[in-house]
Write a protein that holds these residues in place. Structure first.
Motif, PDB file in Angstrom:
ATOM      1  N   TRP A   1       0.837  -1.209   0.000  1.00 12.04           N
ATOM      2  CA  TRP A   1       0.000   0.000   0.000  1.00 12.04           C
ATOM      3  C   TRP A   1       0.870   1.256   0.000  1.00 12.04           C
ATOM      4  O   TRP A   1       0.626   2.194  -0.753  1.00 12.04           O
ATOM      5  CB  TRP A   1      -0.916  -0.013   1.237  1.00 12.04           C
ATOM      6  CG  TRP A   1      -1.717   1.243   1.363  1.00 12.04           C
ATOM      7  CD1 TRP A   1      -2.894   1.522   0.736  1.00 12.04           C
ATOM      8  CD2 TRP A   1      -1.387   2.395   2.136  1.00 12.04           C
ATOM      9  NE1 TRP A   1      -3.315   2.780   1.080  1.00 12.04           N
ATOM     10  CE2 TRP A   1      -2.397   3.346   1.941  1.00 12.04           C
ATOM     11  CE3 TRP A   1      -0.324   2.717   2.983  1.00 12.04           C
ATOM     12  CZ2 TRP A   1      -2.391   4.584   2.551  1.00 12.04           C
ATOM     13  CZ3 TRP A   1      -0.323   3.954   3.593  1.00 12.04           C
ATOM     14  CH2 TRP A   1      -1.346   4.868   3.374  1.00 12.04           C
TER      15      TRP A   1
ATOM     16  N   GLY B   1       2.411   1.769  -3.429  1.00 11.60           N
ATOM     17  CA  GLY B   1       1.532   1.727  -4.600  1.00 11.60           C
ATOM     18  C   GLY B   1       1.707   0.442  -5.404  1.00 11.60           C
ATOM     19  O   GLY B   1       1.573   0.448  -6.622  1.00 11.60           O
TER      20      GLY B   1
ATOM     21  N   ARG C   1       4.116   7.864 -13.116  1.00 14.55           N
ATOM     22  CA  ARG C   1       3.496   9.166 -12.804  1.00 14.55           C
ATOM     23  C   ARG C   1       2.105   8.998 -12.201  1.00 14.55           C
ATOM     24  O   ARG C   1       1.663   9.835 -11.420  1.00 14.55           O
ATOM     25  CB  ARG C   1       3.417  10.015 -14.072  1.00 14.55           C
ATOM     26  CG  ARG C   1       4.774  10.388 -14.605  1.00 14.55           C
ATOM     27  CD  ARG C   1       4.757  11.839 -15.069  1.00 14.55           C
ATOM     28  NE  ARG C   1       6.053  12.186 -15.627  1.00 14.55           N
ATOM     29  CZ  ARG C   1       6.999  12.779 -14.910  1.00 14.55           C
ATOM     30  NH1 ARG C   1       6.799  13.069 -13.653  1.00 14.55           N
ATOM     31  NH2 ARG C   1       8.153  13.081 -15.463  1.00 14.55           N
ATOM     32  N   ASP C   2       1.408   7.924 -12.540  1.00 10.49           N
ATOM     33  CA  ASP C   2       0.053   7.725 -12.018  1.00 10.49           C
ATOM     34  C   ASP C   2       0.049   7.052 -10.634  1.00 10.49           C
ATOM     35  O   ASP C   2      -1.018   6.811 -10.079  1.00 10.49           O
ATOM     36  CB  ASP C   2      -0.782   6.901 -13.007  1.00 10.49           C
ATOM     37  CG  ASP C   2      -0.255   5.498 -13.208  1.00 10.49           C
ATOM     38  OD1 ASP C   2       0.960   5.277 -13.009  1.00 10.49           O
ATOM     39  OD2 ASP C   2      -1.058   4.616 -13.574  1.00 10.49           O
ATOM     40  N   ASN C   3       1.215   6.778 -10.057  1.00  7.21           N
ATOM     41  CA  ASN C   3       1.292   6.168  -8.740  1.00  7.21           C
ATOM     42  C   ASN C   3       1.137   7.256  -7.680  1.00  7.21           C
ATOM     43  O   ASN C   3       1.985   8.152  -7.568  1.00  7.21           O
ATOM     44  CB  ASN C   3       2.633   5.449  -8.563  1.00  7.21           C
ATOM     45  CG  ASN C   3       2.727   4.689  -7.253  1.00  7.21           C
ATOM     46  OD1 ASN C   3       1.886   4.814  -6.372  1.00  7.21           O
ATOM     47  ND2 ASN C   3       3.789   3.913  -7.120  1.00  7.21           N
ATOM     48  N   PRO C   4       0.071   7.201  -6.865  1.00  2.56           N
ATOM     49  CA  PRO C   4      -0.126   8.230  -5.837  1.00  2.56           C
ATOM     50  C   PRO C   4       0.936   8.160  -4.725  1.00  2.56           C
ATOM     51  O   PRO C   4       1.072   9.101  -3.959  1.00  2.56           O
ATOM     52  CB  PRO C   4      -1.519   7.927  -5.283  1.00  2.56           C
ATOM     53  CG  PRO C   4      -1.775   6.503  -5.622  1.00  2.56           C
ATOM     54  CD  PRO C   4      -1.001   6.211  -6.863  1.00  2.56           C
ATOM     55  N   ARG C   5       1.661   7.084  -4.645  1.00  5.66           N
ATOM     56  CA  ARG C   5       2.688   6.906  -3.609  1.00  5.66           C
ATOM     57  C   ARG C   5       4.085   7.083  -4.190  1.00  5.66           C
ATOM     58  O   ARG C   5       5.065   6.544  -3.681  1.00  5.66           O
ATOM     59  CB  ARG C   5       2.580   5.507  -2.994  1.00  5.66           C
ATOM     60  CG  ARG C   5       1.206   5.152  -2.527  1.00  5.66           C
ATOM     61  CD  ARG C   5       0.967   5.758  -1.177  1.00  5.66           C
ATOM     62  NE  ARG C   5      -0.348   5.356  -0.709  1.00  5.66           N
ATOM     63  CZ  ARG C   5      -1.160   6.146  -0.077  1.00  5.66           C
ATOM     64  NH1 ARG C   5      -0.811   7.382   0.174  1.00  5.66           N
ATOM     65  NH2 ARG C   5      -2.330   5.730   0.321  1.00  5.66           N
ATOM     66  N   ARG C   6       4.205   7.856  -5.238  1.00  4.92           N
ATOM     67  CA  ARG C   6       5.475   8.049  -5.942  1.00  4.92           C
ATOM     68  C   ARG C   6       6.580   8.566  -5.013  1.00  4.92           C
ATOM     69  O   ARG C   6       7.730   8.141  -5.114  1.00  4.92           O
ATOM     70  CB  ARG C   6       5.246   9.003  -7.115  1.00  4.92           C
ATOM     71  CG  ARG C   6       6.448   9.210  -7.988  1.00  4.92           C
ATOM     72  CD  ARG C   6       6.091  10.143  -9.157  1.00  4.92           C
ATOM     73  NE  ARG C   6       7.276  10.585  -9.834  1.00  4.92           N
ATOM     74  CZ  ARG C   6       7.799   9.973 -10.896  1.00  4.92           C
ATOM     75  NH1 ARG C   6       7.228   8.910 -11.379  1.00  4.92           N
ATOM     76  NH2 ARG C   6       8.888  10.434 -11.453  1.00  4.92           N
ATOM     77  N   GLU C   7       6.252   9.464  -4.101  1.00  9.52           N
ATOM     78  CA  GLU C   7       7.257  10.008  -3.181  1.00  9.52           C
ATOM     79  C   GLU C   7       7.810   8.907  -2.261  1.00  9.52           C
ATOM     80  O   GLU C   7       9.010   8.900  -1.963  1.00  9.52           O
ATOM     81  CB  GLU C   7       6.676  11.151  -2.357  1.00  9.52           C
ATOM     82  CG  GLU C   7       6.431  12.396  -3.171  1.00  9.52           C
ATOM     83  CD  GLU C   7       5.826  13.516  -2.344  1.00  9.52           C
ATOM     84  OE1 GLU C   7       5.716  13.361  -1.105  1.00  9.52           O
ATOM     85  OE2 GLU C   7       5.471  14.541  -2.936  1.00  9.52           O
TER      86      GLU C   7
END
Length: 179
Positions: free
Chosen positions: A51, A54, A105-111
């Motif tokens: 989770w 991502g 880029r579409d991964n909300p957990r990129r950071e």
């Protein structure tokens, strides 16, 4: 140590000396324990890690990586840590590949993926430094072929050995010796 029954003839430790483990051996041991801890986290916390990165649906992969980490850690704690550290480096490469696949880029957990990638790269650098140190410390010196061309195998030299058998007439020497 107090409380241990000792015989009067048992030797006492007067002073302690330096450890027989070099810096690379101690680093391998630390990386081994780190690997076991990380592996346990990956096995038991696969859902939360998936989770956080991502990677939902890849919990099985995170658990497999956890098992690999534990195995690598156990070998890194052995008498010969080289294979364990080499396996950690290979595992780091797999971790980096999976994290790069999650760096979409579409991964909300990129950071989170970027932070994990930075941590894995840092650990990989430590693994490589450790491997180089272990190889340098435990490798046998490279020597060329030894040249024995100047040796005859005779302690007094080859010239002294020539004819020595003929000089010693024994019971089997002479014309009647052959049957």
């Amino acid at each position: 140590m107090a409380g241990i029954a000792r015989s009067p003839s048992d030797p006492e430790v007067q002073s302690t000396g330096p450890s027989s483990l070099g810096a690379s051996d101690r680093l391998a041991r630390g990386l081994g324990w780190f690997s076991i801890g990380l592996g346990a986290l990956e096995i038991f916390g696969a859902e939360r890690l998936a989770w956080a990165l991502g990677l939902r649906g890849r919990e099985w992969l995170i658990r497999a990586f956890g098992a690999r980490e534990i195995a690598s850690g156990m070998v890194s704690l052995s008498a010969n840590p080289n294979p364990g550290i080499a396996s950690r480096i290979a595992g780091d490469a797999l971790d980096i590949l999976v994290l790069l696949s999650a760096l979409r880029r579409d991964n909300p957990r990129r950071e989170n993926v970027e932070a994990a990638l930075l941590a894995v790269v840092g650990i990989t650098v430590l693994d490589v430094i450790c491997q180089k140190g272990l190889v340098a410390r435990h490798a046998r010196p490279q020597r060329g072929w030894r040249d024995y061309s100047n040796r005859s195998g005779f302690p007094k030299g080859l010239a002294a050995a020539r004819g020595a058998a003929q000089d010693r007439a024994g019971p089997l020497s002479g014309p009647s010796a052959g049957v």
